[in-house]
Design an enzyme around this catalytic site. Structure first.
Site, mmCIF file in Angstrom:
data_model
loop_
_atom_site.group_PDB
_atom_site.id
_atom_site.type_symbol
_atom_site.label_atom_id
_atom_site.label_comp_id
_atom_site.label_asym_id
_atom_site.label_seq_id
_atom_site.Cartn_x
_atom_site.Cartn_y
_atom_site.Cartn_z
ATOM 1 N N SER A 7 82.963 103.674 -16.187
ATOM 2 C CA SER A 7 83.581 103.114 -14.993
ATOM 3 C C SER A 7 82.507 102.525 -14.079
ATOM 4 O O SER A 7 81.762 101.643 -14.487
ATOM 5 C CB SER A 7 84.429 104.185 -14.301
ATOM 6 O OG SER A 7 85.173 103.648 -13.241
ATOM 7 N N ASP A 48 94.827 101.051 -18.844
ATOM 8 C CA ASP A 48 93.976 101.384 -17.698
ATOM 9 C C ASP A 48 94.590 100.820 -16.416
ATOM 10 O O ASP A 48 94.776 99.607 -16.289
ATOM 11 C CB ASP A 48 92.565 100.820 -17.908
ATOM 12 C CG ASP A 48 91.538 101.405 -16.948
ATOM 13 O OD1 ASP A 48 91.886 101.630 -15.775
ATOM 14 O OD2 ASP A 48 90.390 101.609 -17.367
ATOM 15 N N HIS A 75 92.664 105.230 -17.407
ATOM 16 C CA HIS A 75 91.272 105.141 -16.953
ATOM 17 C C HIS A 75 90.520 106.451 -17.130
ATOM 18 O O HIS A 75 89.302 106.425 -17.351
ATOM 19 C CB HIS A 75 91.241 104.732 -15.475
ATOM 20 C CG HIS A 75 89.883 104.359 -14.982
ATOM 21 N ND1 HIS A 75 89.220 103.229 -15.419
ATOM 22 C CD2 HIS A 75 89.042 104.968 -14.100
ATOM 23 C CE1 HIS A 75 88.040 103.143 -14.820
ATOM 24 N NE2 HIS A 75 87.905 104.200 -14.023
#
Length: 288
Positions: free
Chosen positions: A170, A235, A264
């Protein structure tokens, strides 16, 4: 730029935001620290003390695998680092840049589980303003933080660049891509990467603006190492299209892992996650 409202267009072209404001709006949510670093009487050795919020899943034996220390960055912050000796004869050491809203205390159980399964040692660090690291989160600090961790891996532990795997998750893909674009490394794993801050905030953005934050899409063509991109197809935070765009721009991208049904924060629970990482280490890198 189709899809932007009139007010958004006015903001873009009349008073474009500075990168630090984009970064602050999109990225940084440091949690309350879940650990402390305690020194012994000599002040030369340090130990990790976890709170209940860290959700530690192992015993004292595994806790003893973790060496913690602090290092100073080029921007004069002192960041916390943890070196986890998961595998005594490991060929690779993973330099792991974690995601948002977590710190080292929350990640240590995951690191031990990951390292023992893929036979790698792991060095991770907390960004400025996260955990017990000093300073505040910012884009510039992200780059200084990973540079300091990289230097510790090279100088403190003597790990050769070809034996380092950079792993970013991320927001952690931002410093990972930046470092990989400047140094030769063994390999790179990009887990739920973002192309740039503007492209997250305004999905219809098709070019890079001078005021953009986290312009990873412009840096990935400079990465010379093999790159594995992993992204959940559902996501809800960083759209799957970001992972595809990053993959397409990497000169030495290997077969990516697109996880159907994953969002995610849950890719790791899918069995193909570990399977693909093991194949990357044991097959892709050996035959590259």
């Amino acid at each position: 730029m189709n899809g932007l409202s009139f007010s958004e267009l006015c903001c873009l072209f009349c008073c474009p935001p500075c990168p630090s404001r984009i970064a602050a709006k999109l990225a940084f949510l440091p949690p309350d620290p879940t650990y402390s670093i305690i020194s012994d009487e000599s002040g030369s050795r340090f130990s990790l003390h976890l709170t209940e919020r860290a959700e530690w899943q192992y015993g004292q034996r595994e806790l003893d695998w973790i060496e913690v220390f602090k290092i100073r960055t080029s921007r004069n912050n002192r960041i916390a680092c943890a070196y986890i000796r998961c595998c005594p004869k490991a060929k690779y050491t993973v330099l792991f840049s974690h995601g948002n809203a977590v710190d080292l205390g929350q990640m240590t159980s995951f690191y031990i589980g990951l390292g023992t399964r893929i036979n790698c040692n792991i060095l991770s660090y907390d960004y400025s303003g996260y955990g017990v690291s000093t300073g505040r989160p910012s884009e510039k600090n992200l780059y200084a933080d990973i540079d300091a961790a990289w230097a510790a891996l090279r100088n403190r532990y003597g790990i050769s660049p070809q034996n380092v795997i950079l792993y970013g998750q991320s927001i952690g893909t931002v410093p990972t891509i930046d470092l990989a674009s400047r140094y030769e490394v063994g390999a790179v794993v990009l887990h739920s990467p973002l192309t740039s801050g503007m492209r997250v905030a305004f999905p219809e953005t098709r070019r890079s603006w001078f005021f953009d934050a986290f312009p990873s899409i412009d840096k990935v063509p400079k990465i010379t190492a093999p790159v594995l991109v992993i992204h959940g197809m559902e996501d809800e935070v960083i759209d799957f299209s970001h992972g595809m765009a990053i993959h397409e721009r990497c000169p030495r991208a290997v077969e990516p892992l697109w996880v159907e049904g994953a969002g995610h924060n849950d890719i790791e629970i899918f069995p193909q996650y570990l399977e693909r990482l093991k194949a990357f280490l044991n097959n892709d890198l050996l035959h590259d």
